[in-house]
Design an enzyme around this catalytic site. Structure first.
Site, PDB file in Angstrom:
ATOM      1  CD1 TRP B 281      -2.948   1.509   0.824  1.00  0.00           C
ATOM      2  CD2 TRP B 281      -1.375   2.454   2.090  1.00  0.00           C
ATOM      3  NE1 TRP B 281      -3.374   2.770   1.145  1.00  0.00           N
ATOM      4  CE2 TRP B 281      -2.427   3.376   1.925  1.00  0.00           C
ATOM      5  CE3 TRP B 281      -0.269   2.825   2.853  1.00  0.00           C
ATOM      6  CZ2 TRP B 281      -2.411   4.641   2.497  1.00  0.00           C
ATOM      7  CZ3 TRP B 281      -0.256   4.087   3.418  1.00  0.00           C
ATOM      8  CH2 TRP B 281      -1.316   4.975   3.241  1.00  0.00           C
ATOM      9  CG  HIS B 282       3.422   2.370   3.295  1.00  0.00           C
ATOM     10  ND1 HIS B 282       2.809   1.376   4.012  1.00  0.00           N
ATOM     11  CD2 HIS B 282       3.402   3.475   4.073  1.00  0.00           C
ATOM     12  CE1 HIS B 282       2.445   1.872   5.189  1.00  0.00           C
ATOM     13  NE2 HIS B 282       2.786   3.133   5.250  1.00  0.00           N
ATOM     14  N   GLY B 283       3.804   1.813  -1.314  1.00  0.00           N
ATOM     15  CA  GLY B 283       4.438   2.198  -2.569  1.00  0.00           C
ATOM     16  C   GLY B 283       4.666   1.020  -3.477  1.00  0.00           C
ATOM     17  CG  PHE B 429       3.278   6.504   0.618  1.00  0.00           C
ATOM     18  CD1 PHE B 429       4.242   6.047  -0.288  1.00  0.00           C
ATOM     19  CD2 PHE B 429       3.677   6.812   1.889  1.00  0.00           C
ATOM     20  CE1 PHE B 429       5.559   5.907   0.097  1.00  0.00           C
ATOM     21  CE2 PHE B 429       4.998   6.662   2.298  1.00  0.00           C
ATOM     22  CZ  PHE B 429       5.931   6.220   1.395  1.00  0.00           C
TER      23      PHE B 429
END
Lengths: 309, 429
Positions: B281-283, B429
């Site tokens: 999800w973060h990257g 993000f």
């Protein structure tokens, strides 16, 4: 409006007035400390701007500061000389400093050492990196103020705060008051001590970078503003074991040709670039190298001046 | 992370899809599950395309290269719309809540659109829950001086965290990490600690600025951070770090997978899956997957050896645990910060093999500013953690002390803050 709202707005007004007052007086105090400090880097550059009256002044980044031995120029050209170089800063900073110096003093000869990453190409850094230390001078010279127009749009609003003009400079300003150490220089020349890089290496960080239009604008503006009042000379210092000239300097060649300004290019000077003991790293000369280089430059400038006459 | 007016269409699309889906879930009871599945897929498509398309194509190309199949998959540069990860998760949370009948679907489209696009939180959260935020927005709060004052204090501290703490320590972390090959292990170790402080100051700073500006308008957003570096375990860390995301993952991923009310091995599987999702999800980079995986593994280890329970511990053990947790979290942040997994591994190898007690030293000014700002941050968090009632300068009963505290923090922001309009880390993000 009920009573609670009235009290809130009164407190808010008092708080805002306190902030404005503190900003004003803190700014005044910092200006006064800045102008009265005798020691440290702040005092050194303040003196260059407000006191120095040398006939030959040398500007540049760390290459300007550490490659040009003032005494050699004095002896050779019979002109009082001061090295005004500043590590890590380029033409945007020099343009501001020159504006301030020329308000009160006009050197006979002005040498500007050009280093591509700080003076020509876009190395990804914003103008603030170069002009941040000029913030205390904001409002004192229209041409210095113009430098800040290249910052983000909020900069001109932020500069209304007197305290903000000393943003990140507060420690240096206070240090200039409490310290008893003068910046150790020989008429502004500060030899490169090569603490961090023991073995010189070839410098190849300038390839495939774009020309920075802001830096080029101020190179040109420097020529336009000062060429008629001083003998302006651009110099390119040597690179360790350079085998091919840096293409980015072509832009300065064009500019100098356009305005008929001398450009002394020592990028690949054979008497310097291959002598290992002269080098602190790929772009900085040690004192022994600086002496050899300064002798060559001084001789060439002497020759240049004699030919003009 | 970028913003263009056209990107508003994506937000509008996600808003419309989830708003209509929620209504259909309510009215078409017999096909509510397929509606939920389709709407989740449709909601995820923009996120997958904008954020992960290049990552997926590059990963496929890389895998094919490993088996000597040189197959060029066309890829193109895509700008990532601002806040897409946050509003996507918030909208998915909404339809899942409707599906499980925790909330009623929102009848007013504009109220729902405001819930998803509420400006303080849209760029980087906190990720709000429908039943918490939407009723507040519907009430249309009135002007209240107490809210303005409370919001200002929160906003002020958030600004301090961002421009005085995070952006100052970033000067060290960025200088070292951006050319890690030229720095020794001592510098890299210090830089990893600096990054640990930087990301906290940056993200907690943003969250507080969002919470503060919402508060000034009379809206309460969920608190996103609870002094995470005073955590006594990694499990505890995740109760304190990015709380809105970790509770979202707990409620919509971990618990639906079975949570902890399953066999041990299944529970460990649930933890690792949840944290791998958190990572990605973060990257769109394997570094984030590794980072998430590490946190999952650390928590499994804690569960296995039984140190994640909340029993009271002595102060000596507490200090030891805080230090170990801080070091462990810092270690994992190396991958979060690195450009590639190989870079992350190289940095760790250099820390252990090229350690030196002569790290890179920035200018004296930078050192002083970093020490001053991090000391203030530490003291504030320490007091809030252990003596929340005893010292409270921002909420002191005397107006003069409150004003002096505000002005002191403002003074630091203006005089030593990095005010060059730098970006927030979590905006990417």
């Amino acid at each position: 409006m009920n009573k609670q709202h009235k009290i809130f707005f009164i407190k808010l007004a008092v708080f805002i007035l306190m902030c404005i007052g503190i900003d004003f007086f803190a700014g005044k105090l910092l200006i006064s400390l800045h102008m009265s400090s005798d020691y440290g880097e702040s005092a050194h550059y303040r003196d260059i701007m407000f006191k120095e009256e040398a006939e030959l002044m040398i500007f540049g980044c760390s290459r300007g500061q550490g490659n040009y031995v003032s005494q050699i120029f004095e002896d050779s050209l019979k002109l009082t000389t001061y090295n005004c170089g500043h590590g890590g800063l380029g033409i945007l900073f020099e343009y501001g400093i020159l504006q301030k110096i020329f308000e009160r003093h006009t050197p006979k000869v002005t040498i500007i050492d050009i280093f591509s990453p700080y003076d020509i190409i876009d190395n990804g850094e914003t103008p603030s990196k170069y002009i941040s230390s000029l913030k205390p001078l904001y409002g004192s010279n229209a041409k210095i103020d113009e430098l800040f127009s290249h910052e983000d749009k909020t900069e001109s609003i932020k500069l209304n705060s007197s305290l903000y003009r000393f943003n990140s400079e507060i420690f240096r300003t206070i240090y200039g008051i409490i310290s008893s150490e003068k910046l150790q220089s020989k008429k502004g020349f500060i030899p490169f001590t090569a603490e961090r890089t023991k073995v010189p290496h070839k410098w190849d960080d300038e390839n495939s970078k774009q020309i920075d239009p802001i830096k080029m604008k101020y190179l040109e503006q420097t020529i336009i503003d000062f060429k008629d009042s001083t003998k302006l000379i651009f110099v390119i210092s040597p690179y360790y074991k350079l085998d091919k000239k840096k293409p980015s300097y072509e832009a300065v060649y064009s500019l100098c040709h356009k305005y008929d300004i001398p450009l002394l290019d020592y990028q690949g000077h054979n008497e310097i670039i291959n002598v290992e003991e002269y080098w602190g790293d790929g772009v900085h000369l040690k004192e022994v190298g600086a002496k050899a280089f300064s002798s060559i430059v001084a001789k060439d400038i002497k020759h240049l001046c004699n030919n003009k006459h | 992370m970028n913003w263009k007016p056209e990107f508003g269409a994506i937000l509008l699309l996600v808003t419309t899809i989830t708003w209509i889906s929620a209504k259909l879930i309510k009215t078409m009871n017999e096909i509510r599950k397929p509606i939920l599945q389709i709407s989740i897929i449709l909601t995820l498509i923009p996120l997958l395309f904008f954020k992960y398309f290049t990552f997926i194509t590059k990963s496929i190309s890389g895998s094919l290269e490993l088996v000597h199949l040189d197959f060029e998959i066309p890829s193109f540069s895509i700008l990532l719309p601002i806040g897409i990860s946050f509003f996507t998760f918030q909208s998915i949370g909404y339809i899942i809540d409707v599906y499980y009948k925790r909330i009623e679907p929102e009848s007013n489209f504009f109220d729902y659109a405001l819930f998803l696009g509420f400006f303080p939180q849209i760029a980087s959260g906190p990720i709000s829950r429908t039943n918490y935020l939407l009723p507040q927005l519907k009430k249309c709060p009135k002007f209240n001086p107490d809210n303005i004052t409370a919001g200002f204090k929160i906003f002020l501290w958030g600004t301090f965290l961002k421009v005085v703490v995070a952006d100052r320590v970033a000067m060290y972390a960025d200088t070292v990490f951006n050319s890690y090959n030229h720095h020794n292990g001592g510098s890299l170790l210090l830089a990893s600690f600096a990054y640990t402080i930087q990301i906290y100051g940056d993200f907690a700073g943003y969250s507080l600025m969002a919470i503060g500006s919402a508060k000034m308008m009379g809206i309460d957003l969920i608190n996103n951070f609870e002094r995470p570096y005073f955590a006594t375990s990694i499990t505890d860390f995740w109760r304190r770090w990015h709380i809105s995301l970790s509770t979202w993952l707990r409620d919509y991923i971990y618990i639906p997978l079975g949570g902890s009310r399953v066999s041990k091995s299944r529970n460990y599987y649930n933890i690792i899956i949840t944290f791998l999702i958190s990572g990605i999800w973060h990257g769109a980079n394997w570094t984030f997957v590794v980072w998430g995986g590490m946190h999952g593994i650390f928590q499994i280890i804690e569960k296995a050896i039984g140190i994640n329970n909340r029993k009271s511990i002595g102060s000596f053990e507490r200090i030891g645990r805080i230090i170990i947790t801080f070091m462990t979290v810092s270690f994992a942040w190396i991958f979060f910060r690195a450009n590639t997994v190989v870079d992350g591994i190289n940095i760790i190898i250099k820390i252990f093999t090229e350690f030196s007690l002569s790290p890179f030293k920035p200018s004296n000014s930078v050192i002083i500013y970093i020490l001053l700002s991090t000391t203030i941050l530490f003291l504030k968090d320490y007091i809030d953690e252990y003596y929340p009632e005893r010292f409270s300068f921002f909420n002191h009963k005397f107006l003069s002390i409150r004003f002096v505290s505000y002005i002191f923090i403002l003074f630091l922001i203006i005089s030593i803050g990095v005010l060059d309009a730098g970006q927030f880390i979590y905006l990417q993000f």
